[in-house]
Design a protein around this motif. Structure first.
Motif, PDB file in Angstrom:
ATOM      1  N   SER A  47      58.650  52.089  77.797  1.00 61.07           N
ATOM      2  CA  SER A  47      58.672  51.701  76.385  1.00 61.07           C
ATOM      3  C   SER A  47      57.332  52.557  75.738  1.00 61.07           C
ATOM      4  N   ILE A  48      57.630  53.501  75.072  1.00 60.50           N
ATOM      5  CA  ILE A  48      56.436  54.175  74.261  1.00 60.50           C
ATOM      6  C   ILE A  48      56.605  54.317  72.754  1.00 60.50           C
ATOM      7  N   ASP A  49      55.501  53.779  72.051  1.00 58.86           N
ATOM      8  CA  ASP A  49      55.553  53.727  70.761  1.00 58.86           C
ATOM      9  C   ASP A  49      54.776  54.861  69.956  1.00 58.86           C
ATOM     10  N   THR A  50      55.305  55.528  69.239  1.00 60.69           N
ATOM     11  CA  THR A  50      54.748  56.599  68.518  1.00 60.69           C
ATOM     12  C   THR A  50      55.211  56.633  66.936  1.00 60.69           C
ATOM     13  N   ALA A  51      54.507  57.408  66.173  1.00 64.02           N
ATOM     14  CA  ALA A  51      54.895  57.527  64.740  1.00 64.02           C
ATOM     15  C   ALA A  51      54.682  59.020  64.312  1.00 64.02           C
ATOM     16  N   ALA A  52      55.394  59.291  63.160  1.00 62.21           N
ATOM     17  CA  ALA A  52      55.331  60.598  62.536  1.00 62.21           C
ATOM     18  C   ALA A  52      53.811  60.710  62.291  1.00 62.21           C
ATOM     19  N   VAL A  53      53.300  59.789  61.610  1.00 56.86           N
ATOM     20  CA  VAL A  53      52.005  60.142  61.078  1.00 56.86           C
ATOM     21  C   VAL A  53      50.586  60.223  62.347  1.00 56.86           C
ATOM     22  N   TYR A  54      51.012  59.742  63.466  1.00 61.83           N
ATOM     23  CA  TYR A  54      50.070  59.837  64.426  1.00 61.83           C
ATOM     24  C   TYR A  54      49.840  61.167  64.956  1.00 61.83           C
ATOM     25  N   GLY A  55      50.803  62.255  64.565  1.00 60.61           N
ATOM     26  CA  GLY A  55      50.771  63.623  65.054  1.00 60.61           C
ATOM     27  C   GLY A  55      50.857  64.052  66.382  1.00 60.61           C
ATOM     28  N   ASN A  56      51.395  63.227  67.126  1.00 59.93           N
ATOM     29  CA  ASN A  56      51.591  63.204  68.617  1.00 59.93           C
ATOM     30  C   ASN A  56      52.883  63.298  69.121  1.00 59.93           C
ATOM     31  N   GLU A  57      53.777  63.363  68.303  1.00 61.12           N
ATOM     32  CA  GLU A  57      55.488  63.001  68.835  1.00 61.12           C
ATOM     33  C   GLU A  57      55.608  64.183  69.696  1.00 61.12           C
ATOM     34  N   GLU A  58      55.090  65.516  69.585  1.00 54.76           N
ATOM     35  CA  GLU A  58      55.373  66.427  70.541  1.00 54.76           C
ATOM     36  C   GLU A  58      54.876  66.462  71.733  1.00 54.76           C
ATOM     37  N   GLY A  59      53.543  65.769  71.862  1.00 53.01           N
ATOM     38  CA  GLY A  59      52.935  65.426  73.048  1.00 53.01           C
ATOM     39  C   GLY A  59      53.607  64.584  73.930  1.00 53.01           C
ATOM     40  N   VAL A  60      54.010  63.365  73.211  1.00 54.16           N
ATOM     41  CA  VAL A  60      54.938  62.273  73.573  1.00 54.16           C
ATOM     42  C   VAL A  60      56.157  62.860  74.315  1.00 54.16           C
ATOM     43  N   GLY A  61      56.849  63.761  73.471  1.00 59.37           N
ATOM     44  CA  GLY A  61      57.991  64.410  74.008  1.00 59.37           C
ATOM     45  C   GLY A  61      57.881  65.307  75.410  1.00 59.37           C
ATOM     46  N   ARG A  62      56.941  65.836  75.435  1.00 57.05           N
ATOM     47  CA  ARG A  62      56.436  66.584  76.412  1.00 57.05           C
ATOM     48  C   ARG A  62      56.473  65.867  77.884  1.00 57.05           C
ATOM     49  N   ALA A  63      55.593  64.964  77.412  1.00 54.86           N
ATOM     50  CA  ALA A  63      55.357  63.941  78.675  1.00 54.86           C
ATOM     51  C   ALA A  63      56.750  63.038  79.100  1.00 54.86           C
ATOM     52  N   ILE A  64      57.463  63.027  78.403  1.00 58.63           N
ATOM     53  CA  ILE A  64      58.856  62.179  78.613  1.00 58.63           C
ATOM     54  C   ILE A  64      59.540  63.211  79.320  1.00 58.63           C
ATOM     55  N   GLN A  65      59.809  64.485  79.088  1.00 55.15           N
ATOM     56  CA  GLN A  65      60.536  65.437  79.632  1.00 55.15           C
ATOM     57  C   GLN A  65      59.899  65.873  81.202  1.00 55.15           C
ATOM     58  N   GLN A  66      58.563  65.793  81.109  1.00 50.07           N
ATOM     59  CA  GLN A  66      58.028  65.936  82.490  1.00 50.07           C
ATOM     60  C   GLN A  66      58.153  64.783  83.326  1.00 50.07           C
ATOM     61  N   SER A  67      58.369  63.645  82.973  1.00 48.90           N
ATOM     62  CA  SER A  67      58.191  62.319  83.608  1.00 48.90           C
ATOM     63  C   SER A  67      58.995  62.083  84.923  1.00 48.90           C
ATOM     64  N   GLY A  68      60.297  63.112  84.873  1.00 45.72           N
ATOM     65  CA  GLY A  68      61.302  62.825  86.188  1.00 45.72           C
ATOM     66  C   GLY A  68      61.954  61.484  85.662  1.00 45.72           C
ATOM     67  N   VAL A  69      61.773  60.563  84.757  1.00 44.02           N
ATOM     68  CA  VAL A  69      62.527  59.380  84.537  1.00 44.02           C
ATOM     69  C   VAL A  69      63.701  59.733  83.624  1.00 44.02           C
ATOM     70  N   ALA A  70      64.991  59.217  83.914  1.00 39.72           N
ATOM     71  CA  ALA A  70      66.094  59.296  83.122  1.00 39.72           C
ATOM     72  C   ALA A  70      65.766  59.030  81.877  1.00 39.72           C
ATOM     73  N   ARG A  71      66.264  59.646  80.689  1.00 37.73           N
ATOM     74  CA  ARG A  71      66.088  59.256  79.346  1.00 37.73           C
ATOM     75  C   ARG A  71      66.744  57.943  79.171  1.00 37.73           C
ATOM     76  N   GLU A  72      67.785  57.667  79.608  1.00 35.22           N
ATOM     77  CA  GLU A  72      68.471  56.301  79.512  1.00 35.22           C
ATOM     78  C   GLU A  72      67.559  55.249  79.896  1.00 35.22           C
ATOM     79  N   ASP A  73      66.598  55.501  80.936  1.00 36.80           N
ATOM     80  CA  ASP A  73      65.803  54.163  81.317  1.00 36.80           C
ATOM     81  C   ASP A  73      64.450  54.238  80.459  1.00 36.80           C
TER      82      ASP A  73
END
Length: 275
Positions: A47-73
């Motif tokens: 579980s990862i918790d971000t917010a628009a105002v944190y200004g880091n959604e793009e970075g979170v997205g990159r880390a998710i895509q590079q994690s190798g873990v299935a999106r549904e998990d």
């Protein structure tokens, strides 16, 4: 309550939400959020918790895509900021967040603060997003009991989550009771009091259970049925914060921690905020 890092609570719509997550508030240095999220996922967080105002959604997205873990998990939360609240603007803001995260859907979308005169229209937009299937669960953040009552008086869908400041110095007993009675999952932000853990009782219990004061507090969250999302960017601390599933506080010790309450906030009061 959680006995393993992969354990989940079940929201009132049947969606499973991990008891433990990583918060990424104020994690904006170059590459920092990617490293924190990658470290957390590598060490079992889902579980990862971000917010628009944190200004880091793009970075979170990159880390998710590079994690190798299935999106549904994975369970990804983001939030609508105050300046974007309102029906149409919320729908636009969600699309912007989804684009930045690089996701086709978000697991949990929250109203960040109860902006007077706007949060009901904002909620209607969240209900639409939920019905459209682009959000698996919807909820609120920083809502007091009276905000929830006001929202629930004429909403179609009761919030699934209320994410609030919750820690040993702000135990929010009335709100916790209300959320349990209404099947709303309470979630703690700033569970570690922004590092203000230097309390004699927490030190005493840390010694008793052979844990750190932070681990004592996070375990206390879980044993009250509260989801917790401690923030850290340090690998050792991220791992340490997850090492809370191999012990249990006695009922007496839980009550001792409850007794620390001072109604003290490190963040803004939801009845009086200016951003």
């Amino acid at each position: 309550m959680g006995k393993h890092i992969a354990d989940t609570t079940v929201l009132h719509n049947g969606v499973k939400m991990p008891w433990l997550g990583l918060g990424v508030w104020k994690v904006t240095a170059e590459g920092e959020v990617e490293h924190a999220v990658a470290t957390a996922i590598k060490n079992g967080y889902r579980s990862i918790d971000t917010a628009a105002v944190y200004g880091n959604e793009e970075g979170v997205g990159r880390a998710i895509q590079q994690s190798g873990v299935a999106r549904e998990d994975l369970f990804i939360t983001t939030k609508i900021w105050n300046s974007e609240q309102g029906y149409d603007s919320t729908l636009r803001a969600f699309e912007e967040s989804r684009k930045k995260l690089g996701l086709t859907y978000v697991d949990l979308y929250l109203i960040h603060w109860p902006v007077k005169g706007k949060y009901k229209d904002t909620w209607k937009a969240l209900e639409k997003l939920y019905k459209d299937g682009v959000v698996r669960a919807i909820g609120v953040s920083n809502f007091h009991v009276h905000h929830l009552q006001d929202l629930m008086a004429d909403c179609e869908i009761v919030p699934m989550v209320d994410q609030v400041e919750f820690h040993p110095l702000l135990t929010q007993r009335e709100l916790l009771q209300f959320t349990k009675e209404n099947n709303i999952q309470m979630e703690a932000w700033s569970p570690l009091m922004q590092g203000n853990l230097d309390l004699p009782l927490l030190k005493e219990l840390a010694e008793k259970y052979q844990k750190t004061p932070a681990q004592i507090v996070l375990r206390w969250d879980l044993q009250q049925g509260v989801v917790t999302i401690p923030k850290s960017v340090k690998e050792q601390r991220i791992i340490e914060n997850s090492d809370i599933f191999d012990f249990e506080l006695s009922a007496e010790d839980v009550e001792k921690i409850n007794g620390l309450n001072q109604n003290k906030r490190f963040g803004a009061d939801p009845d009086n905020f200016n951003f």
